[in-house]
Every structure is written in structure tokens, then in C-alpha cells.
Design a protein around this motif. Structure first.
Motif, PDB file in Angstrom:
ATOM      1  N   LEU A  10       0.748  -1.245   0.113  1.00 41.14           N
ATOM      2  CA  LEU A  10      -0.073   0.149   0.109  1.00 41.14           C
ATOM      3  C   LEU A  10       1.144   1.147   0.141  1.00 41.14           C
ATOM      4  O   LEU A  10       0.619   2.155  -1.008  1.00 41.14           O
ATOM      5  N   TYR A  13       2.343   1.887  -3.530  1.00 35.99           N
ATOM      6  CA  TYR A  13       1.343   2.200  -4.401  1.00 35.99           C
ATOM      7  C   TYR A  13       1.009   3.521  -4.172  1.00 35.99           C
ATOM      8  O   TYR A  13       0.942   4.398  -5.144  1.00 35.99           O
ATOM      9  N   SER A  17       1.715   7.188  -6.651  1.00 34.86           N
ATOM     10  CA  SER A  17       0.581   7.458  -7.402  1.00 34.86           C
ATOM     11  C   SER A  17       0.090   8.945  -6.773  1.00 34.86           C
ATOM     12  O   SER A  17      -1.065   9.010  -5.939  1.00 34.86           O
ATOM     13  N   ASN A  26      -0.329   2.630 -12.267  1.00 34.66           N
ATOM     14  CA  ASN A  26       0.389   1.657 -11.459  1.00 34.66           C
ATOM     15  C   ASN A  26      -0.695   0.309 -11.393  1.00 34.66           C
ATOM     16  O   ASN A  26      -0.270  -0.673 -11.150  1.00 34.66           O
ATOM     17  N   SER A  27      -1.887   0.790 -11.324  1.00 36.29           N
ATOM     18  CA  SER A  27      -3.027  -0.242 -11.318  1.00 36.29           C
ATOM     19  C   SER A  27      -2.691  -1.236 -12.496  1.00 36.29           C
ATOM     20  O   SER A  27      -2.932  -2.463 -12.713  1.00 36.29           O
ATOM     21  N   CYS A 244      -8.761   1.719  -3.621  1.00 37.82           N
ATOM     22  CA  CYS A 244      -8.250   1.278  -5.098  1.00 37.82           C
ATOM     23  C   CYS A 244      -7.219   0.180  -4.814  1.00 37.82           C
ATOM     24  O   CYS A 244      -7.182  -0.829  -5.857  1.00 37.82           O
ATOM     25  N   TYR A 245      -6.302   0.275  -3.998  1.00 38.65           N
ATOM     26  CA  TYR A 245      -5.221  -0.934  -3.971  1.00 38.65           C
ATOM     27  C   TYR A 245      -5.643  -1.984  -3.387  1.00 38.65           C
ATOM     28  O   TYR A 245      -5.478  -3.229  -3.794  1.00 38.65           O
ATOM     29  N   LYS A 249      -5.475  -5.418  -5.437  1.00 40.79           N
ATOM     30  CA  LYS A 249      -4.945  -6.608  -4.945  1.00 40.79           C
ATOM     31  C   LYS A 249      -6.006  -7.703  -4.771  1.00 40.79           C
ATOM     32  O   LYS A 249      -5.670  -8.859  -5.031  1.00 40.79           O
ATOM     33  N   SER A 419      -9.143  -5.923   2.180  1.00 38.11           N
ATOM     34  CA  SER A 419      -8.567  -6.986   1.055  1.00 38.11           C
ATOM     35  C   SER A 419      -9.155  -8.362   1.136  1.00 38.11           C
ATOM     36  O   SER A 419      -9.603  -8.846   0.099  1.00 38.11           O
TER      37      SER A 419
END
Length: 438
Positions: A10, A13, A17, A26-27, A244-245, A249, A419
Motif C-alpha cells: 500500500l 502504491y 500514485s 500503477n494499477s 483502489c489498492y 490486490k 482486502s
């Protein structure tokens, strides 16, 4: 994946970003490394085989999906969405201002930013440039200075004795980053400064002139894990890059996933009215291409579930009376179900019940939030998406402090909890998502 591994990923990322454009880039890289194939919105998708795909719009929003079999009327899509943008300061088209031998950069306030924390912070600059090449069509690319290039100094307490008691901020006059000293009253060429960075970030650009830009200031301080027991995470843009992360994931690490779709919209912080926002046509367009027959598409969306993932308010220990007394989400106690009688959130008893079951199966705690009656409630992409495509929707998010500040705080476990829930959702069997009225 363990909590420590999630936090490390995270942090990287978010650090990589600083803008929605970088977040989507990055996604894309994470998705591509995990077998997702890129689709071009301008190309034909006819004959799309089962598999994992993604498509972007404006390079600031993204939709990814996994199909285990060709689209069919009895399909159930496990859908989830978040947004790539965060409140910040956006550079004006003609930004340079020379005052008292100081060169400042004019900005607009993007979204509902909490402005006080922007003072006395090391600010860097990142975004997208569009340029004219030596030959061929115009091109665009990303730049990121990755170092402090500006600051907004506070006025000293000696010159504003009321600052601690009654301070107001004028967005036009007070929030103007200081970036350079003027020499002999000569104003530098801002485009030339950008071209220097472009040459470093995109060495093969062959730009003859910068035509335009979308540039944003951001906090140069990296994310950190704080507290004597490292129980807190602090960073810029947790709202909503953390969500988003977690979605990315879950999309790439779920074992034996079912049919699912993730949506990362831009411009949520400004109302979602854009080609890339939740009130735009992006999601509807993708669904229409996957399910061209309207009745077929309606059957799919009606049996599906959309989880709108956006940060929730954790109870602040200094201001507990600002919260509804029976609904006090706490850090590190799991994701939060968000509800509102006036449909600022899209949750209802059925979709909330489904989410609680998903959390129970993932062995993750869940909390609930409603806003006080005497305070205005924010909103998310949830109600907009539900209204646009008719999909049953639930609004959730991890609890956070200082939402919309330049630096926000969350618990070190809650992102990992999120997640785990999303991963469980993406592999949930179809019969578990069925809803029946009695």
C-alpha cells in the motif's frame, strides 16, 4: 497475504500514485503482471473469450473484469468500485505570480480539501503533460518531480495574533505555493521547467513545445507507520487510494475467482460529472459491450451486487460529540457499513445483510456508521452507480481520521481486513449472493 505485506505494498502504491493518472498507470502494471489483458476502448471487443481484462478512459479511470465463461443471462457479477482522485491543489493554466521578488504558482482547490494542513508542508508536483512532437499527432505523458518544489508558508503568529482562535482561509489569496525567487524581476518560463522534468521522466518524448497540462501539488512526505505499537498508518490520499489498492490486490490475488468487475472512477471528489466519473458513461458502456441485449444486461445487473468502497469516519477521540452516539466506528475494528436515510449512501437491509455475511465468512469484523441528524452527510459513487445501472449496492469503507486532510490516519489492520473481504467476495459462489423476499 499478511497485514505487514499489505501495508508495504500500500505504501509503495500511494508513494508512486500522486495523481489519478499515476494511480491508473500503477494499477495497470499490477494487473498486467497478473495476467490481465489490456483492451482498447476504441477497438472492437467482438468475440471476447473468457479471461481477465482491463480498459482505461482518459488514463485516469479504469475498469477490470474477470469472466470465467462467455457472458450469459444467468451470470452474476461481483462488482466493486472506488475512486482515484483526492482533494488537492490543481495548477492554473497561467500559474506564475511574481510578488515581492517571490514567484508563486497559482492553484485551484480541487474537491473538498481541508486547507489548514496544507500550510508549511513540503509540496511536490506531478501530473500529465500534453505536447507537440517533432512529427505526428500530439502526445501525452506523466511527470513527477518526486521532490519538494514548493511550500505555502504560514503568516507568523506575531502578525496574526488571532490565528489560533479565529483563523479563516481565503482560497484565492492565502493558498498560493511559493516556488522560486525572482531575479531582476525576470519571470521564468514555466513550460521550460516542465520540459526539463519531461526529459527526465520521458526521455524519448521529442517534444517541441508543451501544449497543456493537468498538474497537482501533493505532500512530499512519504507514508509512515506510527504509534508506540505501530498501530496507525498516516499518509496523503488514503481517501481513496487505499480502497483502489485493496480492490486491485483482491482482483489479482483471489484464488479461483468467479465473474467479477472492479471500477476505479475519477472525479468523485468534484461530483462525478465527467467522462470518467460515476455519472459518466464509462461503466454503462463497458456493460453494454459485454451484454449488448438490454434485457440480458438487466437480468445480470439485477442479480449482481456492487460494493462501493470509500473511506468512512472513525470516531475522533478529541471530538466524540461530533458523531452519532450509537454508531462510533473505531480504528482496527474492521470495515464500516455506511447508511443514510436520504440515500447519500446506497446501502439497504438486503445489501448490508449480504455484506455482513461476506465479512462473517472471511472472519473479519464489521462496523456501522450513520451521520448525526444535525450534520450534513457526504456521499460516494454508490448511489450514482446504483441509479445509473440499477444494480443492488452497498456502501462501505475503512474507518479513518482527518478525512480530506493533506495527511490522513487509518488503522494498520483495516486495509488488510478490507482486502480479505473483497477477496472473499470475488470468489463467492452465485447462490450465496441470491436474494429472496418472503
Amino acid at each position: 497475504m499478511q497485514p505487514t505485506e499489505f501495508v508495504q505494498g500500500l505504501f509503495q502504491y500511494i508513494q508512486d500514485s500522486p495523481t489519478p493518472f499515476h494511480a491508473v498507470k500503477n494499477s495497470e502494471e499490477i494487473l498486467s503482471l497478473n495476467g490481465f489483458q489490456r483492451l482498447d476502448e476504441a477497438a472492437s471487443w467482438q468475440g471476447l473469450e473468457p479471461g481477465a481484462y482491463y480498459v482505461t478512459r482518459n488514463r485516469s479511470s479504469l475498469i477490470a473484469f474477470n469472466l470465467t465463461q462467455p457472458p450469459h443471462p444467468h451470470q452474476t457479477l461481483r462488482m466493486a468500485g472506488a475512486h482515484t482522485d483526492s482533494p488537492c491543489l490543481k495548477v492554473k493554466p497561467q500559474p506564475l505570480i511574481t510578488t515581492q521578488s517571490c514567484i508563486q504558482i497559482g492553484v485551484e482547490v480541487y474537491g473538498g480539501a481541508l486547507l489548514n494542513p496544507w500550510f508549511d508542508r513540503d509540496l511536490s508536483l506531478a501530473g500529465r503533460l500534453t505536447w507537440k512532437p517533432q512529427q505526428g499527432p500530439i502526445q501525452s505523458g506523466l511527470i513527477d518531480f518526486k521532490r519538494p518544489v514548493a511550500i505555502i508558508p504560514s503568516l507568523a503568529i506575531h502578525l496574526d495574533r488571532e490565528a489560533n482562535d479565529n483563523r479563516s482561509i481565503n482560497k484565492q489569496n492565502d493558498i498560493v505555493p511559493l516556488a522560486l525567487m525572482a531575479h531582476d524581476d525576470i519571470t521564468p518560463d514555466f513550460h521550460a521547467l516542465l520540459k526539463e522534468q519531461l526529459d527526465m521522466d520521458c526521455p524519448a518524448n521529442q517534444a517541441t513545445s508543451i501544449l497543456d497540462f493537468d498538474l497537482f501539488f501533493y505532500d512530499a512526505q512519504p507514508p509512515a507507520q506510527v504509534g508506540f505499537n505501530k498501530e496507525f498508518l498516516t499518509s496523503a490520499r488514503f481517501d481513496n487510494l487505499l480502497s483502489c489498492y485493496a480492490l486491485i490486490k483482491a482482483a489479482t490475488m483471489t484464488e479461483a475467482p468467479q465473474d467479477f468487475m472492479i471500477v476505479l472512477n475519477d472525479n468523485e471528489e468534484t461530483g462525478s460529472v465527467s467522462t470518467t466519473g460515476a455519472q459518466g458513461s464509462f461503466l454503462q458502456s463497458v456493460l453494454e459491450r459485454l451484454y449488448p441485449e438490454p434485457a440480458h444486461r438487466t437480468r445480470v445487473t439485477s442479480r449482481s451486487l456492487f460494493i462501493s468502497v470509500d473511506n468512512a469516519h472513525a470516531v475522533h477521540p478529541n471530538f466524540p460529540t461530533k458523531y452519532e452516539g450509537n454508531h462510533l466506528p473505531k480504528l482496527n475494528r474492521g470495515p464500516v457499513l455506511k447508511k443514510n436515510a436520504n440515500q447519500r449512501y446506497a446501502s439497504n437491509s438486503v445489501t448490508s445483510g449480504l455484506f455482513k455475511l461476506i465479512c462473517e465468512k472471511a472472519e473479519v469484523p464489521v462496523q456501522e456508521f450513520v451521520m448525526r441528524n444535525d450534520m450534513a452527510c457526504g456521499s460516494t459513487i454508490g448511489p450514482l452507480t446504483a441509479a445509473a445501472i440499477g444494480v443492488p449496492t452497498v456502501d462501505i469503507g475503512i474507518p479513518s481520521l482527518a478525512m480530506h486532510s493533506i495527511r490522513e490516519t487509518v488503522g494498520n489492520l483495516d486495509g488488510w481486513y478490507l482486502s480479505e473481504v473483497l477477496s472473499g467476495f470475488f470468489q463467492e459462489q452465485q447462490e450465496q449472493l441470491r436474494r429472496q423476499d418472503v
